[in-house]
Design an enzyme around this catalytic site. Structure first.
Site: not given
Ligand code: PEP
Ligand code: MG
Length: 902
Positions: A29, A98, A107, A109, A343, A459, A786, A854, A874
């Site tokens: 503000k 304020r 709202g 504070m 803002r 609000h 991975s 993953c 990835y």
């Molecule tokens: C993990 O451990 O991140 C994974 C992808 O394998 P899971 O969740 O199947 O153990």
């Protein structure tokens, strides 16, 4: 420690000294008031006490050295500018005090208005207001009420009851019917309440009022509701609030005065136009509190054309200056417009996309900036379903669509009850006349919020929008009786527990459960609506920004999918392969019997026979997946969970066998099973015989899976397909484990691909800390890594992933040990460091080593940014999160690129 601050420390800044980039110091503000002042807009003069002062105050409980003197100096500059002195009896300067933190916390504070009024100056104020005694006494009673509640913790209801009582005595329900005499009497009643609760008279000295109000605003940073809001919105707890002391201007001086809130575009849809609420003859907080119903801003044109025109010109100027949607608060005092706040405005997820695309068209921003201004959480919200509305479905009432979405649930009338039912697994809709900050826990627990009063800026509306929660407000056809836990509408009564459906986009309310329809954005991702066919600004904007994100991102996005249909869906959502196919699902259902045979096998040939029966089933699964992902990599993970997960529970079986024995019934099969379950039982199955360990202990198990994968790939390749299998070994902690599996797998691959070549990669998950720390060795035997960040988090922290989140994470969050569960968003410093080490050392040992993730973190926006920074190739996530990961991967690039210039 505050007392150790150097005496040169500057705590107070005149509006002319600041600018919009100083939000850390001046709060949002204060920084924006400074910016507007410097743009020459009509901002009442004032100054900002910095967040540094707040932090110093909160650490010691007292104002830091030098602050009082600085405030006094700025006050006297303010007095000079206004030609009045604070609380001067004949012609008082009044100020508002304020709060204003770096991030907006609507709202949450405190604010105190009309500081400087007392028994003497109230008369001077009346005289200066042209003898308007009503106005002066109304201002005074507001001061006592706000000051009492905020500064001295007097229960707010006591003042509200006294006000209600005064109105009842007068036979009215409208504050405006109270005259000067009534308000003077109300001031006396308020003072009595004040004294009863505080043991002292209401302070008459203006400077004392100011000092106490400033301290109370500092303290409100740690009010329960502010703490809860910060936790919910992930706002750091140590920022502190700034305090703005601003010369009062009055919207309650009569019909030619008023106050309002406006947006430069519709914060719900992003459409261009004039959006706002105006309330004549009212003071600031009345609009936001949703206490009286407002009129649309357009009608101000009839009431005060010059002020309306000036307001529109200022709004255009602000939007061009900020290059974004702005929201503003303004007051008109006897025809003159004053800007009280601006803002960059909060907006719905849909509006964020639409506005970003519009601003690109208007030449105000480029596509990188548009991408920066939306985020994955917003995109995820747009993928929520909407109501499926048949022609015969009529709403029972219409309110204001304040925060979009479709919410269905049981009606509740109190926040506490909402929390109770939600904890018991119910979907609830919180119904209130209006909400206030005390309702926050209930709002968080509810699917949707429905109020009978208040506009788009009430609000309920502001908070719901911020949380991405469906909200309909201002549904004045509803007669809400909180005490009786019911509302009536259109002659019908709805009790607690009855189901309603509310549409936060259209504002429509339906009794009963309305079926829901998938979102347009999902339909677009699935390819059932094209970006041009749909007469839908949102789909067009999403398409444009997603296309840009895809063009910008370096990270590929794969999906975690274990079935053909999941793989197909993810591919439509843009998945560029499968990063994790968990093969264990293929051991469930009607295959369980085969798996049981495998586990119970006493002899080699029994086990081999069971594996031979499983082989064609597994192969068929992989064929389906490779076909759906033709031409894209598919990482198949060999079986991971402990085998006893596929057997009946020990307790149930033991009871079963005991009962059978007692009754003398034959139970040989169950006894054998019980034996096996006992044999395989583990105290810590997560740390036991699973993953690669299982593959090394049960002969032929991994071999069967490898054979199924490669035979499936050969079958697809023979049919003209382009399968790209990647075999992944789970839970590796030492390179020797991987080498053993690899040697066996290579033999099978060579044999199966003798007549039909297929490239098969062999790699490993990195999910055991030891693997991360010996990744240089492991990379010698792996063509890819991975990161299994679920297990890496579990084993890195020593947190059982199935237990801790429900058991005690609330306490860790409360203590600030982490701001978010490390299972949800990657712990950069610890688990993230393991990822970093393994990436660097793995690539050093094997340049070109393919790296991915993953674990669940692969679809979490913040984590995606981290994986981009670390240089992974990835991320892989559940199908529904693929678009979110694509967007965030693009944002990660523009944010890194723009961090110097932005
Ligand atoms: C993990 O451990 O991140 C994974 C992808 O394998 P899971 O969740 O199947 O153990
Ligand atoms: Mg794992």
């Amino acid at each position: 420690m505050a007392s150790q601050q150097t005496s040169e420390q500057k705590y107070v800044y005149d509006f002319a000294e600041g600018n919009r980039d100083l939000k850390d110091l001046l709060g949002g503000k204060g920084a924006n008031l400074a910016e507007m002042t410097n743009l020459g807009l009509p901002v009442p003069p004032g100054f900002t006490i910095s967040t540094q002062a707040c932090k110093a105050f909160l650490s010691t409980g007292a104002q830091p050295d030098g602050l009082a003197e600085e405030i006094a100096a700025h006050l006297s500059t303010l007095e000079e500018a206004m030609g009045k002195r604070l609380g001067e009896p004949a012609d008082p300067l009044l100020v508002s005090v304020r709060s204003g933190a770096k991030f907006s916390m609507p709202g949450m504070m405190e604010t105190v208005l009309n500081v400087g009024l007392n028994d003497a100056s109230v008369e001077g104020l009346a005289a200066q207001a042209g003898g308007n005694e009503r106005f002066a006494w109304d201002s005074y009673r507001r001061l006592i009420q706000m000051f009492g509640k905020t500064v001295c913790d007097v229960p707010g209801e006591e003042f509200e009851h006294a006000l209600e009582h005064a109105k009842q005595a007068k036979g009215t329900t409208d504050d405006l019917d109270l005259d000067a005499g009534d308000l003077r009497a109300l001031v006396d009643a308020y003072k009595t309440i004040f004294t009863k609760h505080t043991g002292r008279d209401f302070p008459q000295a203006p400077l004392e009022q100011l000092e106490l109000a400033i301290n109370a605003v500092f303290e409100s940073w740690n009010a329960d509701r502010a703490v809860l809001y910060r936790r919910q919105e992930r706002i750091p707890a140590d920022l502190g609030t700034a305090v703005n002391v601003v010369a009062m201007v009055f919207g309650n001086l009569g019909a030619d005065s008023g106050t309002g809130v406006a947006f430069t575009r519709d914060p719900a849809s992003g459409a261009q136009g004039i959006y706002g609420d105006y309330l004549a003859n009212a003071q600031g907080e009345d609009v936001v509190a949703g206490i009286r119903n407002t009129i649309p801003l357009q009608r101000l044109e009839e009431l005060n054309k010059p002020a309306y025109d000036e307001l529109l010109a200022i709004m255009a100027r602000l939007e061009e200056h900020y290059r974004d949607l702005c929201d503003i608060e303004f007051t008109i005092e006897r025809g003159k417009l004053w800007m009280l706040q601006t803002r960059v405005g909060k907006r719905t997820a849909a509006a964020a996309f639409v506005i970003a695309a519009q601003l690109v068209d208007e030449g105000l921003i480029d596509l990188d900036e548009a991408l920066h201004r939306v985020n994955g959480a917003q995109l995820a919200q747009l993928m929520f379903p909407r109501f499926k509305l048949g022609p015969d479905l009529t709403p029972v009432a219409q309110g204001i669509g304040a925060s979009p979405g479709a919410a269905v649930g049981k009606v509740v009338f109190e926040g506490r009850r909402a929390v109770e039912l939600a904890d018991a697994g119910e979907d609830v809709i919180l119904v209130r006349r209006e909400t206030n900050p005390d309702d926050l826990p209930g709002m968080i627990a509810s699917r949707g919020i429905l109020t009978s009063r208040g506009g788009k800026t009430s609000h309920a509306a502001v908070v719901a929008r911020g949380m991405g929660k469906t909200c309909v407000c201002g549904a004045d056809a509803l007669d809400v009786d909180v005490r009786e836990r019911r509302f009536t509408v259109d002659g019908r009564t709805v009790h607690e527990g009855d189901v309603v459906s509310i549409d936060g986009t259209t504002g429509r309310i339906y009794l009963g459960e309305v079926p829901v329809w998938p979102s347009e954005v999902v339909r677009y991702f699935e390819g059932s609506v094209g970006p041009d066919e749909a007469d839908d600004a949102l789909v067009a904007a999403v398409h444009r920004i997603m296309t840009h994100a895809d063009g910008r991102r370096r990270l590929r996005v794969r999906t975690n999918a274990d079935t053909g249909p999941d793989a197909a869906r993810a591919r439509r959502f843009g998945a560029e392969g499968i990063g994790l196919c968990r093969t264990e699902h293929m051991f469930l259902g009607d295959r369980r019997e085969l798996v049981e045979r495998l586990i119970l096998a006493r002899a080699d040939d029994e086990r081999k026979a069971a594996l031979a029966d499983l082989l064609p089933l597994q192969r068929a699964d992989f064929v389906e997946i490779f076909r759906e992902m033709d031409g894209l990599p598919v990482t198949v993970r060999l079986i991971d969970p402990p085998l006893h997960e596929f057997l009946p529970s020990l307790e149930e079986l033991a009871v079963h066998v005991a009962v059978a024995q007692e009754r003398g019934e034959p139970a040989a099969k169950d006894e054998a099973m019980l034996d096996a379950v006992r044999r395989m039982h583990e105290q810590n199955p997560m740390l036991g015989l699973r993953g690669v360990r299982l593959g090394l202990v049960i002969p032929g198990l991994f071999a069967m899976q490898v054979r199924a994968i490669v035979e499936a790939a050969v079958e697809c390749a023979r049919g003209g397909g382009d399968p790209r299998p990647e075999i992944m070994v789970p839970l590796v902690g030492a390179v020797q484990e991987l080498e053993t599996v690899r040697t066996e797998a290579e033999k099978i691959i060579a044999e199966v691909t003798r007549e039909q070549a297929v490239d098969v990669l062999i790699g490993t998950m990195i999910e055991v800390p030891r693997a991360a720390l010996t990744s240089g060795q492991i990379a010698e035997a792996a063509e890819f890594f991975s990161f299994g960040t679920n297990d890496l988090t579990q084993m890195g922290w020593g947190f059982s992933r199935d237990d801790v989140e429900g058991a005690f994470f609330w306490r860790y969050l409360e203590l600030g040990i982490f701001g978010i569960s490390p299972f949800e968003s990657i712990d950069r410093d610890g688990v993230g460091r393991l990822v970093r080490i393994a990436s660097e050392e793995g690539r050093a040992a094997r340049p070109g080593l393919k790296l991915g993730v993953c674990g669940e973190h692969g679809g979490d926006p913040d984590s995606v940014h981290f994986f981009h920074e670390v240089g992974l190739d990835y991320v892989s996530c559940s199908p529904f999160r693929v678009p979110v990961a694509r967007l965030e991967a693009g944002r990660a690039v523009v944010e890194t690129a723009g961090s110097d210039s932005r």
